[in-house]
Design a protein around this motif. Structure first.
Motif, PDB file in Angstrom:
ATOM      1  N   TRP A  84      10.219  -7.635 -37.380  1.00 36.81           N
ATOM      2  CA  TRP A  84      11.521  -8.630 -37.461  1.00 36.81           C
ATOM      3  C   TRP A  84      11.659  -9.142 -38.572  1.00 36.81           C
ATOM      4  CZ3 TRP A  84      10.960 -14.150 -37.571  1.00 36.81           C
ATOM      5  CH2 TRP A  84      12.508 -14.708 -37.435  1.00 36.81           C
ATOM      6  N   ARG A  85      10.436  -9.392 -39.364  1.00 34.93           N
ATOM      7  CA  ARG A  85      10.478 -10.058 -40.827  1.00 34.93           C
ATOM      8  C   ARG A  85      10.840  -8.884 -41.684  1.00 34.93           C
ATOM      9  NH1 ARG A  85       7.520 -14.553 -41.682  1.00 34.93           N
ATOM     10  NH2 ARG A  85       8.476 -14.159 -43.927  1.00 34.93           N
ATOM     11  N   ARG A  86      10.723  -7.699 -41.539  1.00 32.54           N
ATOM     12  CA  ARG A  86      11.344  -6.477 -42.253  1.00 32.54           C
ATOM     13  C   ARG A  86      12.750  -6.442 -42.167  1.00 32.54           C
ATOM     14  NH1 ARG A  86       6.890  -3.869 -40.154  1.00 32.54           N
ATOM     15  NH2 ARG A  86       5.048  -3.312 -41.667  1.00 32.54           N
TER      16      ARG A  86
ATOM     17  N   THR B 244      -7.690  -7.072 -25.348  1.00 29.47           N
ATOM     18  CA  THR B 244      -6.799  -7.988 -25.986  1.00 29.47           C
ATOM     19  C   THR B 244      -6.305  -7.535 -27.176  1.00 29.47           C
ATOM     20  OG1 THR B 244      -8.594  -9.412 -27.038  1.00 29.47           O
ATOM     21  CG2 THR B 244      -7.617  -9.836 -24.625  1.00 29.47           C
ATOM     22  N   THR B 245      -6.993  -6.906 -28.228  1.00 25.72           N
ATOM     23  CA  THR B 245      -6.728  -6.538 -29.313  1.00 25.72           C
ATOM     24  C   THR B 245      -5.170  -5.626 -29.504  1.00 25.72           C
ATOM     25  OG1 THR B 245      -9.026  -6.950 -30.186  1.00 25.72           O
ATOM     26  CG2 THR B 245      -7.353  -5.640 -31.772  1.00 25.72           C
ATOM     27  N   PRO B 246      -5.305  -4.545 -28.815  1.00 25.16           N
ATOM     28  CA  PRO B 246      -4.185  -3.954 -28.749  1.00 25.16           C
ATOM     29  C   PRO B 246      -2.852  -4.657 -28.569  1.00 25.16           C
ATOM     30  CG  PRO B 246      -5.829  -2.643 -27.686  1.00 25.16           C
ATOM     31  CD  PRO B 246      -6.352  -3.988 -27.923  1.00 25.16           C
ATOM     32  N   ALA B 247      -2.770  -5.753 -27.609  1.00 24.65           N
ATOM     33  CA  ALA B 247      -1.595  -6.436 -27.268  1.00 24.65           C
ATOM     34  C   ALA B 247      -1.260  -7.507 -28.273  1.00 24.65           C
ATOM     35  CB  ALA B 247      -1.910  -7.072 -25.873  1.00 24.65           C
ATOM     36  N   VAL B 248      -2.407  -7.821 -28.919  1.00 23.08           N
ATOM     37  CA  VAL B 248      -2.075  -9.064 -30.114  1.00 23.08           C
ATOM     38  C   VAL B 248      -1.701  -8.099 -31.178  1.00 23.08           C
ATOM     39  CG1 VAL B 248      -3.254 -10.423 -31.716  1.00 23.08           C
ATOM     40  CG2 VAL B 248      -3.965 -10.459 -29.047  1.00 23.08           C
ATOM     41  N   LEU B 249      -2.409  -6.928 -31.575  1.00 22.07           N
ATOM     42  CA  LEU B 249      -1.840  -6.463 -32.711  1.00 22.07           C
ATOM     43  C   LEU B 249      -0.373  -5.902 -32.490  1.00 22.07           C
ATOM     44  CD1 LEU B 249      -5.032  -4.400 -33.786  1.00 22.07           C
ATOM     45  CD2 LEU B 249      -3.854  -6.709 -34.707  1.00 22.07           C
ATOM     46  N   ASP B 250      -0.057  -5.463 -31.536  1.00 24.79           N
ATOM     47  CA  ASP B 250       1.376  -4.975 -31.066  1.00 24.79           C
ATOM     48  C   ASP B 250       2.329  -6.368 -31.177  1.00 24.79           C
ATOM     49  OD1 ASP B 250       0.766  -2.520 -30.306  1.00 24.79           O
ATOM     50  OD2 ASP B 250       0.672  -2.748 -28.328  1.00 24.79           O
ATOM     51  N   LEU B 251       1.957  -7.427 -30.980  1.00 24.16           N
ATOM     52  CA  LEU B 251       2.829  -8.632 -31.238  1.00 24.16           C
ATOM     53  C   LEU B 251       2.963  -8.754 -32.549  1.00 24.16           C
ATOM     54  CD1 LEU B 251       1.443 -11.332 -28.714  1.00 24.16           C
ATOM     55  CD2 LEU B 251       3.842 -10.091 -28.592  1.00 24.16           C
ATOM     56  N   VAL B 252       1.733  -8.652 -33.424  1.00 25.51           N
ATOM     57  CA  VAL B 252       1.621  -8.760 -34.812  1.00 25.51           C
ATOM     58  C   VAL B 252       2.737  -7.752 -35.470  1.00 25.51           C
ATOM     59  CG1 VAL B 252       0.433  -8.416 -37.213  1.00 25.51           C
ATOM     60  CG2 VAL B 252      -0.565  -9.763 -35.130  1.00 25.51           C
TER      61      VAL B 252
ATOM     62  N   LEU C  86      -0.362 -15.991 -34.902  1.00 29.34           N
ATOM     63  CA  LEU C  86      -0.665 -14.693 -34.856  1.00 29.34           C
ATOM     64  C   LEU C  86      -1.989 -14.284 -35.282  1.00 29.34           C
ATOM     65  CD1 LEU C  86       2.614 -12.986 -34.905  1.00 29.34           C
ATOM     66  CD2 LEU C  86       1.173 -13.189 -32.792  1.00 29.34           C
ATOM     67  N   LEU C  87      -2.260 -15.032 -36.685  1.00 28.90           N
ATOM     68  CA  LEU C  87      -3.492 -14.646 -37.349  1.00 28.90           C
ATOM     69  C   LEU C  87      -4.707 -15.334 -36.703  1.00 28.90           C
ATOM     70  CD1 LEU C  87      -4.714 -13.736 -40.147  1.00 28.90           C
ATOM     71  CD2 LEU C  87      -4.489 -16.145 -41.054  1.00 28.90           C
ATOM     72  N   VAL C  88      -4.606 -16.075 -36.151  1.00 29.04           N
ATOM     73  CA  VAL C  88      -5.657 -16.635 -35.258  1.00 29.04           C
ATOM     74  C   VAL C  88      -5.986 -15.983 -34.105  1.00 29.04           C
ATOM     75  CG1 VAL C  88      -6.524 -18.615 -34.018  1.00 29.04           C
ATOM     76  CG2 VAL C  88      -5.496 -19.297 -36.226  1.00 29.04           C
ATOM     77  N   LEU C  89      -5.139 -15.681 -33.449  1.00 31.59           N
ATOM     78  CA  LEU C  89      -5.087 -14.820 -32.089  1.00 31.59           C
ATOM     79  C   LEU C  89      -5.818 -13.322 -32.643  1.00 31.59           C
ATOM     80  CD1 LEU C  89      -1.694 -15.324 -30.076  1.00 31.59           C
ATOM     81  CD2 LEU C  89      -4.355 -16.158 -29.602  1.00 31.59           C
ATOM     82  N   SER C  90      -5.357 -12.843 -33.764  1.00 31.62           N
ATOM     83  CA  SER C  90      -5.786 -11.445 -34.009  1.00 31.62           C
ATOM     84  C   SER C  90      -7.378 -11.748 -34.505  1.00 31.62           C
ATOM     85  CB  SER C  90      -4.917 -11.129 -35.262  1.00 31.62           C
ATOM     86  OG  SER C  90      -3.608 -11.001 -34.885  1.00 31.62           O
ATOM     87  N   VAL C  91      -7.714 -12.626 -35.260  1.00 28.47           N
ATOM     88  CA  VAL C  91      -9.074 -12.856 -35.851  1.00 28.47           C
ATOM     89  C   VAL C  91     -10.023 -12.931 -34.627  1.00 28.47           C
ATOM     90  CG1 VAL C  91     -10.527 -14.250 -37.100  1.00 28.47           C
ATOM     91  CG2 VAL C  91      -8.495 -13.594 -38.022  1.00 28.47           C
ATOM     92  N   LEU C  92      -9.426 -13.860 -33.565  1.00 28.03           N
ATOM     93  CA  LEU C  92     -10.287 -14.060 -32.337  1.00 28.03           C
ATOM     94  C   LEU C  92     -10.484 -12.929 -31.402  1.00 28.03           C
ATOM     95  CD1 LEU C  92      -9.077 -17.776 -31.300  1.00 28.03           C
ATOM     96  CD2 LEU C  92     -11.390 -17.187 -32.211  1.00 28.03           C
ATOM     97  N   SER C  93      -9.383 -12.077 -31.207  1.00 30.36           N
ATOM     98  CA  SER C  93      -9.608 -10.889 -30.402  1.00 30.36           C
ATOM     99  C   SER C  93     -10.496  -9.957 -31.199  1.00 30.36           C
ATOM    100  CB  SER C  93      -8.084 -10.469 -30.263  1.00 30.36           C
ATOM    101  OG  SER C  93      -7.939  -9.282 -29.563  1.00 30.36           O
TER     102      SER C  93
END
Length: 434
Positions: free
Chosen positions: A63-65, A49-57, A30-37
């Protein structure tokens, strides 16, 4: 060894291994996808692409919370700003969404957390299972596997002889004991790290509070303007019309009092009736602005009087240390009135329970209204609960609704306030009346 600590160490080992794998695989991806986007935004592709990727993040962070709460016992609230309601359709709306995400400070904290979680977080999650498994590894080495490892090291012990292999096994089991005793504490450090990076900072909480107060201020102004219009309409259509009619009757009485006393007496009776009706309407209007029982006897007695007027039986429990600030009492009274009215109209309940209390520890006025109706209440459904939420928001209060289908419905309201000693003032004011 302490049985509970050993059990906690085993649980930490079982949980730490998949958590470490998730942290390194999902976090780095997710970090690599976010930086590339984000890097592709100048080319236009990133805007899509950025809104979709950041929604995934954000979904992954959410989930981690939940894992931090379930496994670590640490509550981590979401720090995100609300999404704009006026989002435009099409590509323009996508650009607006992208800009709002990048302007949110929580987005950059999520990316920072991904980097830290894939490094330090990965190490802290992997440490409990690694320490716990060293004893098994050392036993395998001492059983003869050291010959295949000749020339290598088990930790810092060279694999050159059976004696060294036995020393490696002893060292491995010592580390296993450490892992069993301290594994739960190490994994908790991982959850504390997650909480520190994913929870809102004081500055973010202050910004959200300022934004909420800004919104509630506008809501309060709208409510005040609507209330003034209602009062003006009630005065114009009710008491003012009756007073005008009474003035006209008095003029006619003045003209008829000598030549037609009988007609004058009838007009006097009509004027008296108009004055009584005008007075009754003015009293109802004043009661709608600020009920006299609320001003004279306080919130507890006012709520009890309100419950007595309900068609449905209402069981009231009041635990208040004294009088509260007048604006808080008024807001709480009308909020309770609205919630009780909603329950009577929409819930289908045959009984309501109302609990009113003040917490000395946190200085919070808490009101709980529970009914045994059909449930399904929704603040967004136009039942008046949204208005109650706006009224409470003016005082930085909150409203929570639990209403599963089939019931029961529980509406909880909280308003931060401090009790005040106003009972003596109210008594003196009431006693000074002629």
């Amino acid at each position: 060894m302490d049985r509970d600590r050993v059990q906690g160490g085993l649980v930490a080992a079982v949980r730490g291994l998949p958590l470490a794998v998730v942290a390194i695989v999902c976090g780095l991806s997710l970090l690599v996808l976010s930086v590339l986007s984000i890097a592709l935004i100048p080319l236009g592709v990133g805007l899509l692409t950025t809104p979709a990727v950041l929604d995934l993040v954000r979904s992954y962070a959410g989930w981690r919370r939940s894992l931090t709460r379930a496994w670590g016992g640490i509550e981590t609230p979401e720090p995100y700003l609300p999404r704009p309601d006026d989002r435009r359709p099409g590509p323009a709306g996508q650009v607006q969404r992208c800009v709002s995400l990048l302007r949110d400070q929580a987005t950059w904290r999520d990316l920072q957390w991904l980097a830290v979680d894939a490094t330090l977080g990965f190490f802290l999650a992997l440490l409990p299972p690694s320490l716990t498994l060293y004893g098994v590894q050392g036993t395998v080495v001492a059983a003869g596997a050291w010959r295949a490892m000749r020339g290598d090291f088990f930790l810092f012990v060279p694999m050159t002889s059976q004696l060294n292999a036995l020393l490696a096994m002893a060292l491995g089991w010592a580390l296993t004991v450490v892992g069993l005793l301290k594994g739960a504490e190490v994994l908790r450090l991982h959850f504390r790290l997650t909480h520190a990076l994913l929870a809102p900072t004081e500055k973010m909480m202050l910004n959200r509070r300022v934004e909420r107060l800004y919104e509630t201020r506008h809501d309060a102004l709208d409510v005040s303007a609507a209330e003034l219009r209602r009062i003006e309409r009630d005065l114009h259509d009710g008491a003012q019309a009756r007073l005008v009619a009474m003035g006209m009757s008095l003029g006619a009485i003045e003209a008829l009092i000598e030549r037609d006393p009988q007609q004058a007496r009838r007009l006097v009776a009509q004027a008296r009736q108009n004055s009584a009706e005008a007075l009754s309407e003015l009293r109802d209007l004043v009661r709608g602005i600020h009920p006299p029982v609320l001003a004279e006897r306080g919130l507890g007695d006012a709520v009890k009087a309100l419950a007595l007027r309900m068609e449905i039986p209402v069981e009231v429990t009041v635990e208040l240390p004294g009088r509260l600030a007048e604006p808080v009492e008024a807001a709480a009274y009308f909020a309770v009135s609205e919630v009780l009215t909603n329950a009577a109209k929409h819930s289908g309940a045959d009984r309501i329970w109302l609990d009113l209390g003040h917490g000395a520890a946190d200085g919070m006025l808490r009101i709980t209204v529970t009914d045994n109706g059909r449930g399904g209440a929704d603040p967004a459904g136009g039942t008046g609960l949204a208005g109650v939420e706006r009224r409470l928001g003016t005082f930085d209060g909150i409203l929570a609704v639990s209403s599963p289908v089939g019931g029961p419905t529980m509406v909880t309201m909280e308003i931060p306030c401090a009790p005040g000693n106003r009972a003596g003032h109210a008594d003196r004011r009431a006693g000074s009346r002629p």
